[in-house]
Scaffold this active site. Structure first.
Site, PDB file in Angstrom:
ATOM      1  N   ASP A  65      41.432  44.691  43.229  1.00  0.00           N
ATOM      2  CA  ASP A  65      40.765  45.891  42.747  1.00  0.00           C
ATOM      3  C   ASP A  65      39.623  45.514  41.808  1.00  0.00           C
ATOM      4  OD1 ASP A  65      42.318  44.967  40.688  1.00  0.00           O
ATOM      5  OD2 ASP A  65      43.368  46.848  40.325  1.00  0.00           O
ATOM      6  N   ASP A  77      44.648  37.334  39.209  1.00  0.00           N
ATOM      7  CA  ASP A  77      43.890  37.344  37.956  1.00  0.00           C
ATOM      8  C   ASP A  77      42.435  37.038  38.290  1.00  0.00           C
ATOM      9  OD1 ASP A  77      42.711  36.847  35.460  1.00  0.00           O
ATOM     10  OD2 ASP A  77      44.519  35.871  34.672  1.00  0.00           O
ATOM     11  N   LYS A 106      35.397  35.336  33.203  1.00  0.00           N
ATOM     12  CA  LYS A 106      34.337  34.531  32.588  1.00  0.00           C
ATOM     13  C   LYS A 106      33.836  33.471  33.566  1.00  0.00           C
ATOM     14  CE  LYS A 106      35.981  35.308  27.949  1.00  0.00           C
ATOM     15  NZ  LYS A 106      36.652  34.773  26.781  1.00  0.00           N
ATOM     16  N   GLU A 113      55.269  31.937  41.218  1.00  0.00           N
ATOM     17  CA  GLU A 113      54.886  32.580  39.963  1.00  0.00           C
ATOM     18  C   GLU A 113      55.011  31.572  38.838  1.00  0.00           C
ATOM     19  OE1 GLU A 113      53.277  34.564  37.349  1.00  0.00           O
ATOM     20  OE2 GLU A 113      53.426  35.633  39.252  1.00  0.00           O
ATOM     21  N   GLU A 131      53.534  33.936  49.050  1.00  0.00           N
ATOM     22  CA  GLU A 131      52.772  34.811  48.154  1.00  0.00           C
ATOM     23  C   GLU A 131      52.465  34.025  46.896  1.00  0.00           C
ATOM     24  OE1 GLU A 131      52.801  39.137  45.917  1.00  0.00           O
ATOM     25  OE2 GLU A 131      54.718  38.183  46.352  1.00  0.00           O
TER      26      GLU A 131
END
Length: 177
Positions: free
Chosen positions: A146, A110, A114, A61, A36
């Site tokens: 989403d 994320d 931009k 992470e 992941e």
């Protein structure tokens, strides 16, 4: 939404190396069930490890607070089949051998909205090439977002790769996990 910095997380990671892996670990991986990328606070990693107790999971992470929270969940829940890498995804992907991962999960990455940040998106062409290289022949890249713009960006980039769409939906509310 950005996670507020928590000072306890870095010392916690250092104290609980039993749930952590570093770059040398990835050089020896030959058959990882799931990776992941961007594990956030680790709930998906914990849930999947519980659901599939005989499979190996690794979360990546790079945010120290999120990594610390994830590590704490792994320790508290006594999860033995999942580890966490407090690393940059680029370094991990570059360390992995070809055809060594069965599944890669990108959950609510994320979107880097931009235009000048497109190359940072986890579905940019450079990342898709790396995923294709490390995934096994029948491996799967599973993406949930989403963000409509990231969704369309991903579709455009996927069309220029060797990936084959198995399931594509704009509404996954009714899908199984």
């Amino acid at each position: 939404m950005r996670t507020k910095f928590k000072a306890w997380t870095k010392p916690y990671i250092e104290e609980h190396q039993e749930v952590m892996v570093s770059l040398p670990y990835f050089q020896d991986v030959k058959d990882l069930f799931a990776l992941e990328i961007g594990s956030g606070k680790g709930q998906f990693l914990v849930d999947m490890a519980k659901k599939f107790p005989h499979k190996e999971f690794v979360g990546i992470e790079r945010n120290v607070t999120c990594a610390g929270i994830s590590a704490k969940k792994l320790v508290d829940e006594k999860i033995n089949n999942a580890k966490l890498a407090y690393e940059n995804a680029d370094a991990v992907l570059d360390s992995l051998k070809d055809n060594s991962v069965n599944n890669i999960f990108l959950n609510f990455s994320d979107p880097w909205p931009k235009k000048r940040h497109e190359k940072r998106r986890l579905t940019a062409p450079s990342y898709l090439e790396k995923y294709f290289r490390v995934l096994k022949k029948c491996g799967r890249l599973l993406i949930k977002t989403d963000n409509v713009d990231l969704f369309h960006f991903t579709l455009e980039n996927m069309a220029n790769t060797s990936f084959i769409f198995v399931n594509l939906t704009e509404n996954y509310i009714d899908l199984d996990d």
